[in-house]
Design a protein around this motif. Structure first.
Motif, PDB file in Angstrom:
ATOM      1  N   CYS A 120       0.817  -1.224   0.000  1.00 20.25           N
ATOM      2  CA  CYS A 120       0.000   0.000   0.000  1.00 20.25           C
ATOM      3  C   CYS A 120       0.850   1.273   0.000  1.00 20.25           C
ATOM      4  N   GLU A 121       2.066   1.161   0.528  1.00 17.59           N
ATOM      5  CA  GLU A 121       2.891   2.359   0.685  1.00 17.59           C
ATOM      6  C   GLU A 121       3.181   3.048  -0.639  1.00 17.59           C
ATOM      7  N   LYS A 122       3.078   2.312  -1.722  1.00 14.77           N
ATOM      8  CA  LYS A 122       3.372   2.885  -3.036  1.00 14.77           C
ATOM      9  C   LYS A 122       2.215   3.731  -3.562  1.00 14.77           C
ATOM     10  N   ASN A 123       1.089   3.675  -2.878  1.00 16.55           N
ATOM     11  CA  ASN A 123      -0.090   4.410  -3.327  1.00 16.55           C
ATOM     12  C   ASN A 123      -0.688   5.150  -2.133  1.00 16.55           C
ATOM     13  N   THR A 124      -0.396   6.444  -2.016  1.00 13.14           N
ATOM     14  CA  THR A 124      -0.820   7.231  -0.854  1.00 13.14           C
ATOM     15  C   THR A 124      -2.333   7.275  -0.703  1.00 13.14           C
ATOM     16  N   ILE A 125      -3.052   7.463  -1.819  1.00 12.78           N
ATOM     17  CA  ILE A 125      -4.519   7.534  -1.764  1.00 12.78           C
ATOM     18  C   ILE A 125      -5.087   6.212  -1.267  1.00 12.78           C
ATOM     19  N   LEU A 126      -4.576   5.127  -1.831  1.00 14.90           N
ATOM     20  CA  LEU A 126      -5.034   3.797  -1.421  1.00 14.90           C
ATOM     21  C   LEU A 126      -4.735   3.581   0.064  1.00 14.90           C
ATOM     22  N   LEU A 127      -3.570   4.007   0.508  1.00 16.09           N
ATOM     23  CA  LEU A 127      -3.165   3.830   1.900  1.00 16.09           C
ATOM     24  C   LEU A 127      -4.110   4.564   2.846  1.00 16.09           C
ATOM     25  N   ASN A 128      -4.385   5.836   2.564  1.00 15.15           N
ATOM     26  CA  ASN A 128      -5.246   6.635   3.446  1.00 15.15           C
ATOM     27  C   ASN A 128      -6.683   6.145   3.462  1.00 15.15           C
ATOM     28  N   GLU A 129      -7.202   5.805   2.293  1.00 14.22           N
ATOM     29  CA  GLU A 129      -8.585   5.318   2.231  1.00 14.22           C
ATOM     30  C   GLU A 129      -8.721   3.985   2.951  1.00 14.22           C
ATOM     31  N   THR A 130      -7.691   3.171   2.845  1.00 11.58           N
ATOM     32  CA  THR A 130      -7.710   1.871   3.522  1.00 11.58           C
ATOM     33  C   THR A 130      -7.729   2.057   5.037  1.00 11.58           C
ATOM     34  N   LYS A 131      -6.910   2.983   5.520  1.00 14.44           N
ATOM     35  CA  LYS A 131      -6.891   3.256   6.963  1.00 14.44           C
ATOM     36  C   LYS A 131      -8.270   3.711   7.445  1.00 14.44           C
ATOM     37  N   LYS A 132      -8.921   4.593   6.692  1.00 12.09           N
ATOM     38  CA  LYS A 132     -10.234   5.095   7.086  1.00 12.09           C
ATOM     39  C   LYS A 132     -11.267   3.978   7.118  1.00 12.09           C
ATOM     40  N   ILE A 133     -11.190   3.079   6.135  1.00  7.39           N
ATOM     41  CA  ILE A 133     -12.141   1.966   6.097  1.00  7.39           C
ATOM     42  C   ILE A 133     -11.946   1.058   7.312  1.00  7.39           C
ATOM     43  N   ILE A 134     -10.697   0.782   7.659  1.00 10.81           N
ATOM     44  CA  ILE A 134     -10.411  -0.052   8.825  1.00 10.81           C
ATOM     45  C   ILE A 134     -10.994   0.588  10.087  1.00 10.81           C
ATOM     46  N   LEU A 135     -10.797   1.890  10.239  1.00  8.78           N
ATOM     47  CA  LEU A 135     -11.305   2.590  11.420  1.00  8.78           C
ATOM     48  C   LEU A 135     -12.836   2.644  11.424  1.00  8.78           C
ATOM     49  N   ALA A 136     -13.433   2.782  10.239  1.00  6.96           N
ATOM     50  CA  ALA A 136     -14.898   2.803  10.126  1.00  6.96           C
ATOM     51  C   ALA A 136     -15.487   1.469  10.584  1.00  6.96           C
ATOM     52  N   VAL A 137     -14.841   0.375  10.181  1.00  5.49           N
ATOM     53  CA  VAL A 137     -15.308  -0.956  10.589  1.00  5.49           C
ATOM     54  C   VAL A 137     -15.149  -1.121  12.102  1.00  5.49           C
ATOM     55  N   GLU A 138     -14.055  -0.613  12.646  1.00  8.70           N
ATOM     56  CA  GLU A 138     -13.858  -0.668  14.104  1.00  8.70           C
ATOM     57  C   GLU A 138     -14.998   0.044  14.831  1.00  8.70           C
ATOM     58  N   LEU A 139     -15.367   1.215  14.331  1.00 12.83           N
ATOM     59  CA  LEU A 139     -16.445   1.982  14.965  1.00 12.83           C
ATOM     60  C   LEU A 139     -17.766   1.230  14.907  1.00 12.83           C
ATOM     61  N   LYS A 140     -18.015   0.548  13.802  1.00 10.07           N
ATOM     62  CA  LYS A 140     -19.245  -0.243  13.694  1.00 10.07           C
ATOM     63  C   LYS A 140     -19.265  -1.344  14.763  1.00 10.07           C
ATOM     64  N   ILE A 141     -18.138  -1.994  14.954  1.00 10.29           N
ATOM     65  CA  ILE A 141     -18.051  -3.060  15.958  1.00 10.29           C
ATOM     66  C   ILE A 141     -18.299  -2.496  17.357  1.00 10.29           C
ATOM     67  N   TYR A 142     -17.709  -1.323  17.640  1.00 14.15           N
ATOM     68  CA  TYR A 142     -17.914  -0.702  18.946  1.00 14.15           C
ATOM     69  C   TYR A 142     -19.378  -0.300  19.140  1.00 14.15           C
ATOM     70  N   TYR A 143     -20.018   0.170  18.061  1.00 10.30           N
ATOM     71  CA  TYR A 143     -21.419   0.564  18.191  1.00 10.30           C
ATOM     72  C   TYR A 143     -22.298  -0.648  18.494  1.00 10.30           C
ATOM     73  N   ASP A 144     -21.988  -1.770  17.871  1.00 11.03           N
ATOM     74  CA  ASP A 144     -22.734  -2.996  18.163  1.00 11.03           C
ATOM     75  C   ASP A 144     -22.669  -3.315  19.655  1.00 11.03           C
ATOM     76  N   PHE A 145     -21.491  -3.095  20.232  1.00 13.52           N
ATOM     77  CA  PHE A 145     -21.315  -3.364  21.659  1.00 13.52           C
ATOM     78  C   PHE A 145     -22.118  -2.380  22.509  1.00 13.52           C
ATOM     79  N   ILE A 146     -22.090  -1.096  22.136  1.00  8.67           N
ATOM     80  CA  ILE A 146     -22.830  -0.064  22.885  1.00  8.67           C
ATOM     81  C   ILE A 146     -24.320  -0.350  22.849  1.00  8.67           C
TER      82      ILE A 146
END
Length: 397
Positions: A348-374
């Motif tokens: 991913c490091e070779k593609n900055t846009i791909l890297l940043n969007e991937t990080k956001k998607i990972i964090l978005a999925v984390e938030l969904k999991i936390y909301y399920d718990f709440i």
């Protein structure tokens, strides 16, 4: 004095269940009717009656559960009549008198139609639609043929359910020592689970800005965003990616799947989807999402009340709104989980846009999991959460 803390575990389980069931049925119906492969609705005349029959059963369960839940918390005489074995005429009279006693404006036809829906529900449960039941349905301008229930019936059923919930909440909250603003928010709440969770929170911590406004994001603010793409939009996106994936995997002359291209196509789909359902997502930074995750972690950690008290109510509310939005946006983690898995095959490091969007998607999925718990206190999906956190850590480093 009636003790509000002694609520039976059975009714609590039903509060959680009915908070979901009608909502899921609505989403299933809308998803099916807007699905790109559904066609032109040739079988809608069969699908609508099916949905109406299921809805009638859920509505009766929902209203009787809510009446019982309020009765257990307030001991208001008359609420229990609604789920008793009394004759419908007696139930109608008793509930109307109860509303009048509390100076609650109501329309008799709503109560009558609710009892007619209960009549239909009984007929469906027992496979017995006798003359008396048919007469009652016809008297309330409802189809007596269970195959003739249509979209108009569906909308009427939902209206009756919402109005009956409104009446019951008004009765239950009438003598509560709450601000009018809080009462108004609670009265309109369509999720019994959320409503009673807020009441318990107020009882424990007192009424404040957070408890006053927490309801607003649950089933109103967050749900203002469009939740479905149009049929044509969805067909366009799906077919493009299905054909690409098929060509990659099905081409016997290709020695290795072009993972980068697959991932870029997936991101194109995600970008198209997110621009429709939640345009503000593009303005959210990775730092913003990390801040939200840190706040949510403190919120769900009951061993850290001091840290929680240090977070301003508005900041906590904004974090919960953001978490809720991720839950709405991400209907399932399966596709994004597959996307994250594909990342193992590329740099991913070779593609900055791909890297940043991937990080956001990972964090978005984390938030969904936390909301399920709440939303439903249960063990976190720790294994998947740890995988996500490790993926994010790897990309950061």
């Amino acid at each position: 004095m009636h003790n509000e803390n002694k609520i039976t575990s059975d009714i609590k389980a039903f509060e959680i269940s009915y908070s979901d069931d009608i909502l899921y049925l609505q989403e299933i119906r809308e998803t099916y009717l807007t699905h790109p492969f559904f066609g032109k609705g040739e079988d809608k005349f069969l699908f609508d009656p099916c949905c109406c029959r299921l809805l009638s059963i859920l509505i009766v369960g929902n209203i009787e559960m809510l009446a019982k839940a309020w009765y257990e918390r307030t001991n208001i005489s008359g609420l229990n009549d609604l789920y008793s074995k009394k004759h419908n005429c007696d139930k109608l009279k008793s509930f109307k008198e109860l509303l009048d006693d509390y100076n609650i404006s109501s329309e008799k036809y709503i109560i009558e139609k609710y009892l007619a829906i209960k009549n239909l529900r009984n007929a469906l449960i027992h496979s017995d639609l006798g003359k008396n039941k048919k007469d009652m349905l016809q008297k309330n301008n409802l189809p007596s043929d269970i195959q003739k229930l249509d979209e108009t019936t569906w909308n009427l059923f939902l209206e009756v359910n919402n109005r009956m919930m409104l009446y019951l909440n008004q009765i239950g909250l009438y003598k509560k020592n709450l601000s009018e603003q809080t009462k108004e928010s609670l009265i309109k709440q369509r999720s019994p689970m959320v409503l009673f969770d807020i009441l318990e929170e107020i009882q424990t911590y007192g009424e404040n800005e957070f408890t006053t406004y927490k309801l607003s994001y649950e089933h109103s603010q967050a749900r203002k965003a469009p939740r479905f793409m149009t049929k044509n939009n969805l067909r366009f996106v799906l077919w493009n990616n299905i054909e690409d994936i098929y060509n990659y995997i099905g081409d016997s002359n290709q020695e290795k799947i072009n993972y980068v291209s697959l991932i870029e196509d997936t991101l194109t789909t995600w970008d198209f989807y997110i621009s429709i359902v939640y345009p503000k997502y593009k303005n959210i930074s990775i730092k913003d999402m990390l801040d939200v995750i840190n706040i949510i972690k403190i919120y769900i950690d009951s061993e850290n009340p001091v840290q929680l008290n240090n977070i301003p109510d508005k900041k906590l509310l904004d974090a919960l709104k953001q978490t809720r939005m991720m839950d709405i946006i991400i209907k399932t983690t399966t596709i994004l989980g597959l996307f994250i898995y594909l990342l193992e095959n590329i740099d991913c490091e070779k593609n900055t846009i791909l890297l940043n969007e991937t990080k956001k998607i990972i964090l978005a999925v984390e938030l969904k999991i936390y909301y399920d718990f709440i939303r439903k206190p249960q063990a976190l999906n720790n294994k998947f959460l740890e995988t996500l956190e490790q993926k994010f850590h790897d990309l950061e480093n």
